[in-house]
Design a protein around this motif. Structure first.
Motif, PDB file in Angstrom:
ATOM      1  N   LEU A 190       0.823  -1.217   0.000  1.00  0.00           N
ATOM      2  CA  LEU A 190       0.000   0.000   0.000  1.00  0.00           C
ATOM      3  C   LEU A 190       0.857   1.267   0.000  1.00  0.00           C
ATOM      4  N   CYS A 191       2.158   1.108   0.096  1.00  0.00           N
ATOM      5  CA  CYS A 191       3.081   2.249   0.144  1.00  0.00           C
ATOM      6  C   CYS A 191       3.731   2.454  -1.220  1.00  0.00           C
ATOM      7  N   GLN A 192       3.913   3.710  -1.590  1.00  0.00           N
ATOM      8  CA  GLN A 192       4.566   4.002  -2.863  1.00  0.00           C
ATOM      9  C   GLN A 192       6.084   3.932  -2.760  1.00  0.00           C
ATOM     10  N   GLN A 193       6.604   4.165  -1.565  1.00  0.00           N
ATOM     11  CA  GLN A 193       8.042   4.172  -1.357  1.00  0.00           C
ATOM     12  C   GLN A 193       8.346   3.496  -0.036  1.00  0.00           C
ATOM     13  N   ARG A 194       9.611   3.152   0.127  1.00  0.00           N
ATOM     14  CA  ARG A 194      10.079   2.551   1.378  1.00  0.00           C
ATOM     15  C   ARG A 194      11.286   3.338   1.858  1.00  0.00           C
ATOM     16  N   VAL A 195      11.337   3.610   3.148  1.00  0.00           N
ATOM     17  CA  VAL A 195      12.485   4.297   3.721  1.00  0.00           C
ATOM     18  C   VAL A 195      13.181   3.347   4.699  1.00  0.00           C
ATOM     19  N   ALA A 196      14.497   3.329   4.631  1.00  0.00           N
ATOM     20  CA  ALA A 196      15.289   2.502   5.540  1.00  0.00           C
ATOM     21  C   ALA A 196      16.319   3.392   6.219  1.00  0.00           C
ATOM     22  N   ILE A 197      16.422   3.274   7.516  1.00  0.00           N
ATOM     23  CA  ILE A 197      17.366   4.082   8.284  1.00  0.00           C
ATOM     24  C   ILE A 197      18.680   3.312   8.388  1.00  0.00           C
ATOM     25  N   PRO A 198      19.775   3.869   7.887  1.00  0.00           N
ATOM     26  CA  PRO A 198      21.056   3.162   7.955  1.00  0.00           C
ATOM     27  C   PRO A 198      21.438   2.853   9.401  1.00  0.00           C
ATOM     28  N   SER A 199      21.861   1.633   9.639  1.00  0.00           N
ATOM     29  CA  SER A 199      22.227   1.216  10.993  1.00  0.00           C
ATOM     30  C   SER A 199      23.148   0.011  10.902  1.00  0.00           C
TER      31      SER A 199
END
Length: 247
Positions: A129-138
């Motif tokens: 349902l999301c157009q984009q995905r964000v990932a936090i570098p860790s």
């Protein structure tokens, strides 16, 4: 209303009420006010209020939803926070790129950042349902962030970028009008003539080149005033030198 007021934080299936309160606090720290809760296990709850540490208004105004589609129905941009790749892979955004996209959409519509349950994160169905995905570098050996910490990172990037834009808008001088630019050219030509800088037989040759230079620079009103100030000081210096040179 600022762009931040068009951004919602959506928590899906949150199991621990304290995390909801911690998210509310993180949001309030960064001037985000719109919290949507999709099927939280416990809410309202005293532990949520305690962990909010003063961000009670965010909790009071939180919108409870039965499904993620209901929570994002009127949004023009939906970004899911997840280290998990989709079945059809989309390269994840980093937090700064995410903030840029969200604020661009929030300028004219509604935008949402979606976070999944603490232990499992967003499901593939949620991510679809999301157009984009964000990932936090860790740390790749321990990449799972606490829910409130993840919200804090992305909220900070939104606040930082929104604040930069607001500061730039507040401090930017209006562009110079054509009349102000023409007055500068008149003043400049008068000063250059007093300095005997212009070619006597073709003064417009140099002026034309200077005009092109100024037009390329597109000075604002403050810059025009600075240039006019320099020309005025030069004129006074010329006049003083002429006085001293008189017998």
């Amino acid at each position: 209303m600022t762009a931040l007021s068009h951004i919602r934080i959506v928590l899906v299936g949150t199991t621990h009420p304290g995390n909801i309160g911690a998210v509310a606090r993180a949001m309030h720290n960064m001037a985000l006010t719109r919290l949507y809760l999709v099927r939280p296990k416990f809410f309202p709850h005293e532990e949520a209020t305690a962990r909010a540490a003063g961000a009670d208004r965010v909790l009071t105004d939180a919108v409870l939803c039965d499904s993620l589609p209901a929570a994002i129905a009127d949004c023009t941009l939906v970004i899911g926070a997840s280290v998990r790749a989709r079945s059809i892979e989309l390269p994840p955004l980093d937090p700064r790129a995410c903030a840029r996209q969200v604020l661009e959409h929030a300028a004219t519509g509604e935008a949402a950042l979606v976070f999944g349950p603490e232990h499992s994160g967003l499901s593939n169905a949620d991510l679809d349902l999301c157009q984009q995905r964000v990932a936090i570098p860790s740390n790749p050996e321990f990449a799972s962030l606490n829910l409130a910490a993840a919200v804090q990172v992305l909220a900070y990037e939104l606040y930082r970028r929104a604040g930069t834009h607001q500061m730039a808008a507040e401090t930017l001088s209006p562009p110079a009008t054509r009349d102000e630019v023409e007055r500068l050219f008149v003043h400049l030509e008068q000063t250059l003539k007093a300095l005997n800088f212009l070619l006597p037989n073709n003064p417009q040759r140099s002026m034309r080149r200077l005009r092109a230079l100024v037009n390329r620079a597109a000075p604002d009103q403050n810059e025009i005033q600075i240039l006019r100030g320099i020309l005025s000081a030069t004129g006074r210096a010329i006049a003083a030198a002429d006085v001293k040179s008189d017998p």
